[in-house]
Design a protein around this motif. Structure first.
Motif, short mmCIF file in Angstrom:
data_model
loop_
_atom_site.label_atom_id
_atom_site.label_comp_id
_atom_site.label_asym_id
_atom_site.label_seq_id
_atom_site.Cartn_x
_atom_site.Cartn_y
_atom_site.Cartn_z
N ALA A 84 9.66 -2.53 0.67
CA ALA A 84 8.86 -3.54 1.35
C ALA A 84 9.73 -4.60 2.01
CB ALA A 84 7.89 -4.19 0.36
N VAL A 85 10.79 -5.02 1.32
CA VAL A 85 11.70 -6.02 1.88
C VAL A 85 12.42 -5.46 3.10
CG1 VAL A 85 13.79 -7.36 1.45
CG2 VAL A 85 12.00 -7.25 -0.29
N SER A 86 12.83 -4.20 3.02
CA SER A 86 13.51 -3.59 4.15
C SER A 86 12.59 -3.51 5.38
CB SER A 86 13.99 -2.18 3.79
OG SER A 86 15.03 -2.22 2.83
N VAL A 87 11.34 -3.14 5.15
CA VAL A 87 10.39 -3.06 6.26
C VAL A 87 10.18 -4.44 6.88
CG1 VAL A 87 7.99 -2.55 6.92
CG2 VAL A 87 9.23 -1.00 5.39
N LEU A 88 9.94 -5.43 6.04
CA LEU A 88 9.70 -6.79 6.55
C LEU A 88 10.94 -7.33 7.26
CD1 LEU A 88 7.89 -9.24 6.83
CD2 LEU A 88 8.61 -9.97 4.55
N ASN A 89 12.11 -7.13 6.69
CA ASN A 89 13.34 -7.59 7.34
C ASN A 89 13.53 -6.92 8.69
OD1 ASN A 89 13.84 -9.15 5.11
ND2 ASN A 89 15.60 -7.97 4.37
N GLY A 134 -6.02 0.01 10.89
CA GLY A 134 -4.89 0.93 10.86
C GLY A 134 -5.07 1.88 9.69
N GLY A 135 -4.06 2.64 9.39
CA GLY A 135 -4.20 3.60 8.29
C GLY A 135 -2.96 4.44 8.09
N LEU A 136 -3.15 5.61 7.50
CA LEU A 136 -2.02 6.42 7.06
C LEU A 136 -2.40 7.88 6.96
CD1 LEU A 136 -1.77 6.20 3.20
CD2 LEU A 136 -3.51 4.92 4.47
N ASP A 175 1.47 -7.97 13.57
CA ASP A 175 1.08 -9.21 12.90
C ASP A 175 0.42 -8.94 11.55
OD1 ASP A 175 2.11 -11.15 14.49
OD2 ASP A 175 0.20 -11.94 15.21
N LEU A 176 -0.45 -7.95 11.51
CA LEU A 176 -1.13 -7.63 10.25
C LEU A 176 -0.14 -7.16 9.20
CD1 LEU A 176 -3.59 -7.13 8.46
CD2 LEU A 176 -3.87 -4.90 9.58
N LEU A 177 0.76 -6.27 9.59
CA LEU A 177 1.71 -5.72 8.62
C LEU A 177 2.66 -6.78 8.09
CD1 LEU A 177 2.80 -3.34 7.07
CD2 LEU A 177 4.10 -2.66 9.10
N THR A 178 3.19 -7.61 8.97
CA THR A 178 4.11 -8.65 8.50
C THR A 178 3.40 -9.67 7.61
OG1 THR A 178 3.80 -9.85 10.59
CG2 THR A 178 5.73 -8.44 10.41
N THR A 190 4.41 0.00 -3.40
CA THR A 190 5.20 1.19 -3.06
C THR A 190 4.94 1.70 -1.66
OG1 THR A 190 3.54 2.59 -4.12
CG2 THR A 190 5.42 1.91 -5.46
N ASP A 191 3.96 1.14 -0.97
CA ASP A 191 3.77 1.52 0.43
C ASP A 191 3.12 0.36 1.20
OD1 ASP A 191 1.10 1.61 -0.37
OD2 ASP A 191 0.70 3.58 0.49
N ASP A 192 3.09 0.49 2.51
CA ASP A 192 2.59 -0.58 3.36
C ASP A 192 1.08 -0.73 3.24
OD1 ASP A 192 5.26 -0.95 4.78
OD2 ASP A 192 4.83 1.17 5.13
N ALA A 193 0.38 0.38 3.04
CA ALA A 193 -1.06 0.32 2.91
C ALA A 193 -1.47 -0.55 1.72
CB ALA A 193 -1.64 1.73 2.77
N SER A 194 -0.71 -0.51 0.64
CA SER A 194 -1.02 -1.33 -0.53
C SER A 194 -0.99 -2.81 -0.18
CB SER A 194 -0.02 -1.06 -1.66
OG SER A 194 -0.08 0.28 -2.08
N ALA A 195 -0.02 -3.19 0.65
CA ALA A 195 0.07 -4.59 1.07
C ALA A 195 -1.14 -4.99 1.91
CB ALA A 195 1.36 -4.82 1.86
N VAL A 196 -1.56 -4.10 2.80
CA VAL A 196 -2.74 -4.37 3.64
C VAL A 196 -4.00 -4.43 2.78
CG1 VAL A 196 -4.15 -3.49 5.54
CG2 VAL A 196 -1.65 -3.38 5.69
#
Length: 234
Positions: A84-89, A134-136, A175-178, A190-196
């Protein structure tokens, strides 16, 4: 009109592979495994740029020739301690370079999913391009699920009704993901969808298939090798 960008977090070590070489660089069909993930994204005409987020001390990337992807590929050495940190960075760094707009779509894909097909990728984009959230990619769970206890005995059987196994790419607007990732900075995800989901939103499940699996253990690498070789030599 929104653009489509891909991001591959590749700053991890892949400790479960029991190999000193970071998992994304393990050889697969005479290429480092991450090559196949990049290639699948590169071939999609709607994806305009691919960001690969590496660890700051990554010394492996430069050992390979990536020139065939140069028109779309950007590396960012800002990986963090978690996915998650790597994606956000990576997203933050790309925005600072004025490469991404607030409403652009981001497709986050695992370096360790080398068997993604063009059909799966196009299906994901087509089904989500007009979606509000969005989705997966995902597949319904087929196996019987057992909940174990500390003694490695079955505590009970879990219902698999409406259970899905998440895959990548996972596709959300910048914007939504960040916002979602910043909101869950102190929560293990463990994944981006969990954050959303933590924002109270419901990402869409796009039906995939089991070939788009994540290489996690040594035996998975052998299976991925067989799949790729069969595709290259039908």
């Amino acid at each position: 009109m929104s653009n489509f960008f891909a991001l591959i977090p590749a700053a991890g070590s892949g400790s479960r592979m029991h190999n000193e070489l970071p998992k994304q660089y393990l050889p697969l069909n005479n290429r480092p495994m991450i090559y196949h993930a990049i290639s699948a994204l590169f071939q999609n005409h709607r994806i305009t740029r691919i960001f690969v987020v590496l660890a700051p001390n990554d010394n492996e990337w430069i050992k390979y020739d990536w020139s065939e992807f140069s028109e779309k590929l950007t590396t960012l050495n800002c990986g963090g301690a978690t996915r998650a940190v790597s994606v956000l960075n990576g997203l933050t760094a790309a925005k600072q370079k004025n490469l991404i707009g607030a409403s652009d779509w981001i497709l986050v894909h695992d370096a360790a999913r080398p068997c993604l097909t063009s059909i799966q990728l196009e299906k994901l984009i087509n089904q989500l391009a007009d979606d509000e959230v969005g989705g997966l990619l995902a597949v319904p769970v087929a196996d019987t699920l057992k909940r174990g206890n500390a003694e490695y005995r079955i505590a009970h059987t879990e219902s698999r009704e409406n259970l899905w196994q998440a895959q990548t790419p996972q596709m959300f607007r910048y914007d939504l993901l960040t916002t979602a990732l910043r909101n869950t900075a102190n929560i293990h995800i463990t994944d981006d969808a969990s954050a959303v989901e933590a924002l109270g939103l419901r990402p869409k499940l796009v039906l995939s298939d089991t070939y788009n699996f994540k290489v996690t253990y040594p035996q998975d690498l052998a299976l991925a090798e067989l799949i790729i070789q069969k595709r290259n030599n039908p």
